[in-house]
Design an enzyme around this catalytic site. Structure first.
Site, PDB file in Angstrom:
ATOM      1  N   GLY A   1     -12.782   4.056   9.338  1.00  0.00           N
ATOM      2  CA  GLY A   1     -11.564   3.297   9.040  1.00  0.00           C
ATOM      3  C   GLY A   1     -10.507   3.441  10.115  1.00  0.00           C
ATOM      4  N   SER A   2      -9.810   2.378  10.436  1.00  0.00           N
ATOM      5  CA  SER A   2      -8.891   2.423  11.559  1.00  0.00           C
ATOM      6  C   SER A   2      -7.973   1.204  11.547  1.00  0.00           C
ATOM      7  CB  SER A   2      -9.682   2.493  12.868  1.00  0.00           C
ATOM      8  OG  SER A   2     -10.746   1.567  12.847  1.00  0.00           O
TER       9      SER A   2
END
Length: 219
Positions: free
Chosen positions: A188-189
């Protein structure tokens, strides 16, 4: 098609599957079916997750669009706001942020064609990617593209709570083409775009966007 960054993770998945199958066959041959499933299913699920995470769908970008900012990543628009950019541009910009969940394609693409004027890596924290402070406090890379007409836009690759590795292929002086790969963020980013104040934003808060397909803005 899998992204080139997948090699290490896929090999790890295959290694874990080999170990679990070998243990199941040679060490626990007399165990019941449920026990074998508890040993083997998690490793196969891990491999499936790695395969979907590192997928790199074929999205050719043929026509260069110098007045349009192409979407650099898959995800959800979580920020559209005016912001003072103080790292390099030192001016007010419109920030457009894309949150990438672990289920999104994590390839990052050049939003415009031009020259890489600035490329910097910043170590930092691992706050949740939707936290406003992640733009300045998290581990990140910052890229400034200089367009043919002299205008500049900034793109940031930002690590999230799970993301622990940012890959950036660009260095200062590189000439890049809109739509081509510029990097990858694992797990996730978030990706931030810092655009000129007169940019005409073509997306809305909460909108799901796709790299090389959605237009972010006209500049």
């Amino acid at each position: 098609m899998l992204h080139k960054e997948s090699k290490q993770s896929i090999l790890l998945s295959i290694f874990l599957i080999t170990i679990s199958l070998s243990s199941s066959i040679f060490l626990f041959a007399d165990s019941n079916l449920l026990f074998h499933a508890l040993i083997n299913v998690p490793t196969f699920l891990f491999l499936i997750f790695m395969l979907q995470f590192f997928r790199n769908p074929n999205r050719p970008f043929i026509t260069d669009k110098p007045k349009l900012v192409n979407c650099p990543a898959d995800g959800k628009i979580v920020v559209i706001e005016e912001k003072e950019e103080r790292e390099y541009l030192n001016t007010k910009c419109i920030q457009v942020s894309i949150f990438m969940s672990p289920m999104n394609v994590h390839v990052n693409r050049n939003p415009v064609s031009g020259t890489v004027e600035y490329s910097a890596y910043h170590p930092g924290k691992y706050l949740m990617a939707w936290n406003p402070k992640s733009s300045t406090d998290n581990e990140r890379t910052s890229i400034v593209y200089k367009l043919e007409d002299g205008r500049k836009i900034m793109m940031k690759q930002i690590a999230g709570f799970l993301a622990r590795r940012i890959v950036n292929y660009l260095k200062e002086g590189d000439s890049v083409s809109q739509g081509t790969d510029m990097g990858f963020i694992k797990l996730g980013s978030r990706v931030d775009l810092l655009l000129p104040l007169d940019a005409k934003i073509k997306v809305e808060l909460g909108q799901m966007v796709k790299g090389n397909i959605t237009t972010i803005a006209e500049i």
